[in-house]
Design an enzyme around this catalytic site. Structure first.
Site, PDB file in Angstrom:
ATOM      1  N   LYS A 120      28.156 103.119  81.326  1.00  0.00           N
ATOM      2  CA  LYS A 120      29.317 102.864  82.201  1.00  0.00           C
ATOM      3  C   LYS A 120      30.492 102.316  81.392  1.00  0.00           C
ATOM      4  CE  LYS A 120      29.587  98.887  84.691  1.00  0.00           C
ATOM      5  NZ  LYS A 120      30.848  98.143  84.472  1.00  0.00           N
ATOM      6  N   ASN A 121      30.216 101.304  80.563  1.00  0.00           N
ATOM      7  CA  ASN A 121      31.320 100.620  79.901  1.00  0.00           C
ATOM      8  C   ASN A 121      31.885 101.397  78.710  1.00  0.00           C
ATOM      9  OD1 ASN A 121      31.183  98.684  81.818  1.00  0.00           O
ATOM     10  ND2 ASN A 121      30.102  97.169  80.550  1.00  0.00           N
ATOM     11  N   ASP A 131      26.084  90.805  79.957  1.00  0.00           N
ATOM     12  CA  ASP A 131      25.626  91.764  80.978  1.00  0.00           C
ATOM     13  C   ASP A 131      24.099  91.824  81.087  1.00  0.00           C
ATOM     14  OD1 ASP A 131      28.236  92.316  81.537  1.00  0.00           O
ATOM     15  OD2 ASP A 131      28.308  94.191  80.419  1.00  0.00           O
ATOM     16  N   CYS A 186      37.894  88.189  90.943  1.00  0.00           N
ATOM     17  CA  CYS A 186      36.638  88.842  90.559  1.00  0.00           C
ATOM     18  C   CYS A 186      35.496  87.856  90.778  1.00  0.00           C
ATOM     19  CB  CYS A 186      36.714  89.239  89.090  1.00  0.00           C
ATOM     20  SG  CYS A 186      35.186  89.896  88.451  1.00  0.00           S
ATOM     21  N   ARG A 229      27.788 100.842  91.508  1.00  0.00           N
ATOM     22  CA  ARG A 229      28.921 100.920  90.582  1.00  0.00           C
ATOM     23  C   ARG A 229      28.434 101.172  89.165  1.00  0.00           C
ATOM     24  NH1 ARG A 229      33.299  96.339  91.186  1.00  0.00           N
ATOM     25  NH2 ARG A 229      33.965  97.588  89.423  1.00  0.00           N
ATOM     26  N   ARG A 239      39.085  86.285  84.981  1.00  0.00           N
ATOM     27  CA  ARG A 239      39.334  87.524  84.246  1.00  0.00           C
ATOM     28  C   ARG A 239      40.814  87.938  84.216  1.00  0.00           C
ATOM     29  NH1 ARG A 239      34.688  91.776  85.692  1.00  0.00           N
ATOM     30  NH2 ARG A 239      35.170  92.562  83.629  1.00  0.00           N
TER      31      ARG A 239
HETATM   32  N1  EPU Z   1      39.943  87.476  78.980  1.00  0.00           N
HETATM   33  C1  EPU Z   1      41.130  86.795  79.041  1.00  0.00           C
HETATM   34  N2  EPU Z   1      42.292  87.511  79.031  1.00  0.00           N
HETATM   35  C2  EPU Z   1      42.302  88.875  78.962  1.00  0.00           C
HETATM   36  C3  EPU Z   1      41.082  89.575  78.884  1.00  0.00           C
HETATM   37  C4  EPU Z   1      39.906  88.834  78.895  1.00  0.00           C
HETATM   38  O1  EPU Z   1      41.154  85.563  79.104  1.00  0.00           O
HETATM   39  O2  EPU Z   1      43.385  89.458  78.949  1.00  0.00           O
HETATM   40  C5  EPU Z   1      38.690  86.717  78.988  1.00  0.00           C
HETATM   41  C6  EPU Z   1      37.808  87.053  80.201  1.00  0.00           C
HETATM   42  O3  EPU Z   1      38.200  86.347  81.346  1.00  0.00           O
HETATM   43  C7  EPU Z   1      36.437  86.705  79.688  1.00  0.00           C
HETATM   44  C8  EPU Z   1      36.517  87.041  78.189  1.00  0.00           C
HETATM   45  O4  EPU Z   1      37.915  87.122  77.897  1.00  0.00           O
HETATM   46  O5  EPU Z   1      36.218  85.342  79.847  1.00  0.00           O
HETATM   47  C9  EPU Z   1      35.874  88.341  77.790  1.00  0.00           C
HETATM   48  O6  EPU Z   1      36.277  89.366  78.659  1.00  0.00           O
HETATM   49  P1  EPU Z   1      36.419  90.869  78.181  1.00  0.00           P
HETATM   50  O7  EPU Z   1      37.851  91.232  78.185  1.00  0.00           O
HETATM   51  O8  EPU Z   1      35.659  91.062  76.914  1.00  0.00           O
HETATM   52  O9  EPU Z   1      35.685  91.644  79.357  1.00  0.00           O
HETATM   53  P2  EPU Z   1      36.124  92.981  80.060  1.00  0.00           P
HETATM   54  O10 EPU Z   1      36.702  93.923  79.099  1.00  0.00           O
HETATM   55  O11 EPU Z   1      36.917  92.644  81.274  1.00  0.00           O
HETATM   56  C10 EPU Z   1      33.871  94.219  79.663  1.00  0.00           C
HETATM   57  C11 EPU Z   1      32.828  94.881  80.522  1.00  0.00           C
HETATM   58  C12 EPU Z   1      32.056  93.820  81.270  1.00  0.00           C
HETATM   59  C13 EPU Z   1      31.401  92.882  80.257  1.00  0.00           C
HETATM   60  C14 EPU Z   1      32.489  92.278  79.351  1.00  0.00           C
HETATM   61  C15 EPU Z   1      31.924  91.400  78.259  1.00  0.00           C
HETATM   62  C16 EPU Z   1      33.810  97.016  80.986  1.00  0.00           C
HETATM   63  C17 EPU Z   1      34.402  97.961  81.973  1.00  0.00           C
HETATM   64  N3  EPU Z   1      33.468  95.813  81.422  1.00  0.00           N
HETATM   65  O12 EPU Z   1      34.734  93.519  80.556  1.00  0.00           O
HETATM   66  O13 EPU Z   1      31.040  94.506  82.004  1.00  0.00           O
HETATM   67  O14 EPU Z   1      30.722  91.866  80.928  1.00  0.00           O
HETATM   68  O15 EPU Z   1      33.239  93.337  78.733  1.00  0.00           O
HETATM   69  O16 EPU Z   1      31.031  92.103  77.468  1.00  0.00           O
HETATM   70  O17 EPU Z   1      33.632  97.376  79.832  1.00  0.00           O
HETATM   71  C18 EPU Z   1      29.447  94.802  83.684  1.00  0.00           C
HETATM   72  O18 EPU Z   1      29.214  95.915  83.203  1.00  0.00           O
HETATM   73  O19 EPU Z   1      28.720  94.288  84.573  1.00  0.00           O
HETATM   74  C19 EPU Z   1      30.599  94.047  83.210  1.00  0.00           C
HETATM   75  C20 EPU Z   1      31.119  93.007  83.869  1.00  0.00           C
END
Ligand code: EPU
Length: 427
Positions: free
Chosen positions: A22-23, A315, A124, A407, A129
């Site tokens: 998915k990711n 995850d 969320c 999802r 996030r």
């Molecule tokens: N963060 C910020 N600012 C930003 C972006 C992120 O503060 O602009 C913080 C987030 O709030 C969090 C940390 O940085 O505390 C890490 O978040 P990250 O951006 O790495 O997560 P993401 O890209 O939103 C993806 C996966 C998630 C997975 C995380 C961490 C996808 C679509 N989603 O989310 O997947 O948990 O990386 O590995 O790739 C899931 O599949 O259940 C899921 C939530």
């Protein structure tokens, strides 16, 4: 509303085919916007989030040949996106609020069309996030970005974004992906420091390279991108879902069974496989297959600390918490990525789990036997942990709000039934 009914029913045994990640597929679908030539993806999972991404791309004007109900899913299935017909630069609130990953169209649309408007995703279940890191990366690449009326509005100053040296303040999977996709069409060289190193980012970079991008260092904290003027058609196989695979392995360990995962990518799963071994599982790897055998033993509790790849993935936290609930001994679980990712705790407690939470740390003492009860899924991985707990609980566990599960897990009840579980969807 549909629910899943699980009845505790002894060890899982057999083989399970792992779907595409998915990711990985979500950012890769967004990356197809970077070219006006068709991009074909294989191993696309049949997931609700993929359908939402299809709607986001179609809303921008692209055509997406995704119809798993007619053409099936799995390793040989093909999905082609043609973005030559894109005629909008807006990702609306109605779609982005249902799936945060929609924000991943920001980089590609901005890089290709010089402007993009993407709704802020909003709240969320697992944490606040924010998307500030995505915005800062676009600004480093020379975009003017404002946030107005709930939308991120970004514009390039000239025709194209400009290559730059950007350091992420904290490691972010999504911000790294957005910056990478934007930089491939920027003028000159971009260096992204403190980048995320997740296998899904490597897969995105591999797809972009197949489309003609010049990317080096993906899978390390420093990614270097030499911008090109245009990208072209490509075909790409989506990497296996390491979280889906890990979920089946944990389910089997909890049930004291033995399984083989097929079409998996063991080299992306070191931290999870190490913890399964620590829990007492015999784990061996043979190409794309992982064999796990508990030899009928109860798992031992393990300590888990989540952190960016290659450390233990957030995850998989909820699933290992479920394992600790029935394990021998006690384990400490520290969640370092998201501030609110313990929503499954109170539901696991309804099944008789012994868990105490203090801030971002959960102390779990294994009990001999959980007892089935109605529970409520709160997010995707929380839903998975409740199903895992239900598989080893005494009696029936009815999991409500399973739309979270759809999802991100393709046909989980069919795959678990194939391993001998008693599980079915009920209306
Ligand atoms: N963060 C910020 N600012 C930003 C972006 C992120 O503060 O602009 C913080 C987030 O709030 C969090 C940390 O940085 O505390 C890490 O978040 P990250 O951006 O790495 O997560 P993401 O890209 O939103 C993806 C996966 C998630 C997975 C995380 C961490 C996808 C679509 N989603 O989310 O997947 O948990 O990386 O590995 O790739 C899931 O599949 O259940 C899921 C939530």
């Amino acid at each position: 509303m549909q629910k899943i009914l699980v009845t505790g029913n002894g060890p899982l045994h057999g083989e399970v085919l792992i779907s595409g990640a998915k990711n990985a597929v979500l950012p890769i679908l967004c990356a197809t916007l970077l070219t006006d030539e068709p991009v074909t993806l294989r191993n696309v999972p049949n997931l609700h989030d993929v359908k939402t991404t299809k709607k986001v791309l179609e809303g921008l004007g692209a055509t997406v040949s995704y119809d798993p109900e007619r053409f099936g899913s799995g390793p040989d299935s093909e999905v082609t996106v043609n973005a030559s017909t894109v005629n909008s630069h807006v990702a609306p609130y109605e779609l982005v609020k249902t799936m945060r990953a929609s924000v991943l169209v920001l980089g590609p649309v901005l890089a290709r069309y010089g402007q993009a408007e993407v709704s802020l995703p909003g709240g969320c279940a697992i944490g606040s996030r924010p998307v500030d890191l995505h915005i800062k990366a676009m600004q480093s690449l020379g975009a003017d970005v404002t946030v107005e009326h709930g939308f991120i509005k970004a514009k390039t100053r000239g025709d194209r974004l400009k290559g730059a040296h950007h350091t992420f303040e904290i490691v972010s999977v999504g911000a790294t992906e957005n910056a990478l996709m934007a930089a491939v069409l920027a003028e000159g060289t971009t260096v992204l420091d403190n980048s995320a190193m997740e296998p899904e980012i490597v897969d995105l970079a591999d797809c972009l390279i197949a489309m003609g991008a010049n990317i080096f260092g993906h899978g390390t904290p420093r990614i270097e991108i030499h911008g090109v003027e245009r990208l072209h058609a490509a075909t790409h196989d989506v990497v296996a879902d390491r979280i889906e695979c890990g979920t089946f392995l944990v389910a089997t360990a909890m049930s004291r069974g033995s399984i083989t995962t097929v079409n998996s990518r063991p080299e992306t799963m070191d931290a999870v496989l190490d913890k399964l071994r620590e829990a007492g599982a015999e784990v061996t790897v043979d190409g794309d297959r992982i064999h796990l055998d508990m030899r009928g033993k109860r798992p031992k509790a393990v300590d888990i600390t989540t952190a960016p790849h290659p450390a233990f993935p957030t995850d998989m936290q909820a699933q290992f918490m479920a394992l600790n609930c029935i394990a021998e001994g006690a384990g400490v679980i520290r969640e370092n990525i998201f501030e609110n990712r313990f929503m499954h705790v109170s539901e696991l407690q309804r099944l008789g789990a012994d868990i105490r939470v203090d801030g971002h740390t959960a102390f779990v003492r294994g009990v001999e036997q959980l007892s089935g009860a109605p529970v409520m899924a709160t997010d995707l991985r929380a839903s998975a942990s409740l199903i895992l707990a239900g598989l080893v609980a005494d009696g029936d566990t009815l999991v409500d709000r399973i739309y979270h599960l759809d999802r991100g897990y393709e046909n989980i009840e069919a795959k678990l039934s194939g391993l001998g579980a008693t599980i079915r969807r009920v209306d």
